[in-house]
Design a protein around this motif. Sequence first.
Motif, short mmCIF file in Angstrom:
data_model
loop_
_atom_site.label_atom_id
_atom_site.label_comp_id
_atom_site.label_asym_id
_atom_site.label_seq_id
_atom_site.Cartn_x
_atom_site.Cartn_y
_atom_site.Cartn_z
N ARG A 104 0.87 -1.18 0.00
CA ARG A 104 0.00 0.00 0.00
C ARG A 104 0.90 1.23 0.00
NH1 ARG A 104 -3.98 1.01 4.82
NH2 ARG A 104 -2.24 2.17 5.66
N ILE A 105 0.64 2.12 -0.91
CA ILE A 105 1.41 3.35 -1.04
C ILE A 105 0.46 4.52 -0.92
CG2 ILE A 105 2.89 4.74 -2.56
CD1 ILE A 105 3.71 2.08 -3.90
N GLU A 106 0.82 5.48 -0.10
CA GLU A 106 0.03 6.71 0.04
C GLU A 106 0.88 7.87 -0.44
OE1 GLU A 106 -1.36 7.01 4.06
OE2 GLU A 106 -2.47 5.14 3.93
N THR A 107 0.28 8.72 -1.27
CA THR A 107 1.00 9.88 -1.79
C THR A 107 0.15 11.13 -1.60
OG1 THR A 107 0.07 9.65 -4.02
CG2 THR A 107 2.12 8.49 -3.57
N GLU A 108 0.81 12.24 -1.69
CA GLU A 108 0.10 13.52 -1.63
C GLU A 108 0.41 14.27 -2.91
OE1 GLU A 108 -0.29 17.51 1.17
OE2 GLU A 108 0.86 15.80 1.87
N MET B 260 -4.75 13.51 -0.99
CA MET B 260 -4.11 12.23 -0.67
C MET B 260 -4.60 11.17 -1.65
SD MET B 260 -2.05 12.84 1.77
CE MET B 260 -1.58 11.20 2.24
N ARG B 261 -3.69 10.35 -2.10
CA ARG B 261 -4.04 9.23 -2.98
C ARG B 261 -3.47 7.96 -2.38
NH1 ARG B 261 -5.10 10.62 -9.00
NH2 ARG B 261 -5.77 12.75 -8.72
N ARG B 262 -4.24 6.90 -2.51
CA ARG B 262 -3.83 5.60 -2.02
C ARG B 262 -3.83 4.60 -3.17
NH1 ARG B 262 -7.38 4.96 3.05
NH2 ARG B 262 -6.17 6.47 4.19
N TYR B 263 -2.75 3.85 -3.24
CA TYR B 263 -2.63 2.80 -4.25
C TYR B 263 -2.31 1.51 -3.51
CZ TYR B 263 -1.94 6.85 -7.27
OH TYR B 263 -2.09 8.05 -7.92
N SER B 264 -2.85 0.41 -3.99
CA SER B 264 -2.51 -0.87 -3.39
C SER B 264 -2.39 -1.93 -4.48
CB SER B 264 -3.55 -1.29 -2.36
OG SER B 264 -4.80 -1.51 -2.97
#
Length: 92
Positions: A31-35, A41-45
């Motif tokens: 899981r990666i969280e970016t701004e 905020m964006r979340r990728y998994s």
Amino acid sequence: HNSPIAALSALLEPKLCYKEGERDMCLMYTRIETETSDGKMRRYSSTLTVTGDDEYSAMGRCVGLPVGIATQAVLDGKLKNSTGIVLSTDTI
């Protein structure tokens, strides 16, 4: 046995061998969280599930093959000035 680890290994090996028809499996969840630049905020998994087969174990596919590709790239001089993340497809 010439060392404690050799003795322990000899005791554990019969208990840890795969039975007929058993396969290993590797599971990975990332899981990666970016701004973003505008503060959102964006979340990728992602998930990875690999099961071993008659030719390669799952661990061999997930660890051994990438290490082998990287080692060959180093030996071929393809990673001399590389930094950061290098995709295996860039070295083949």
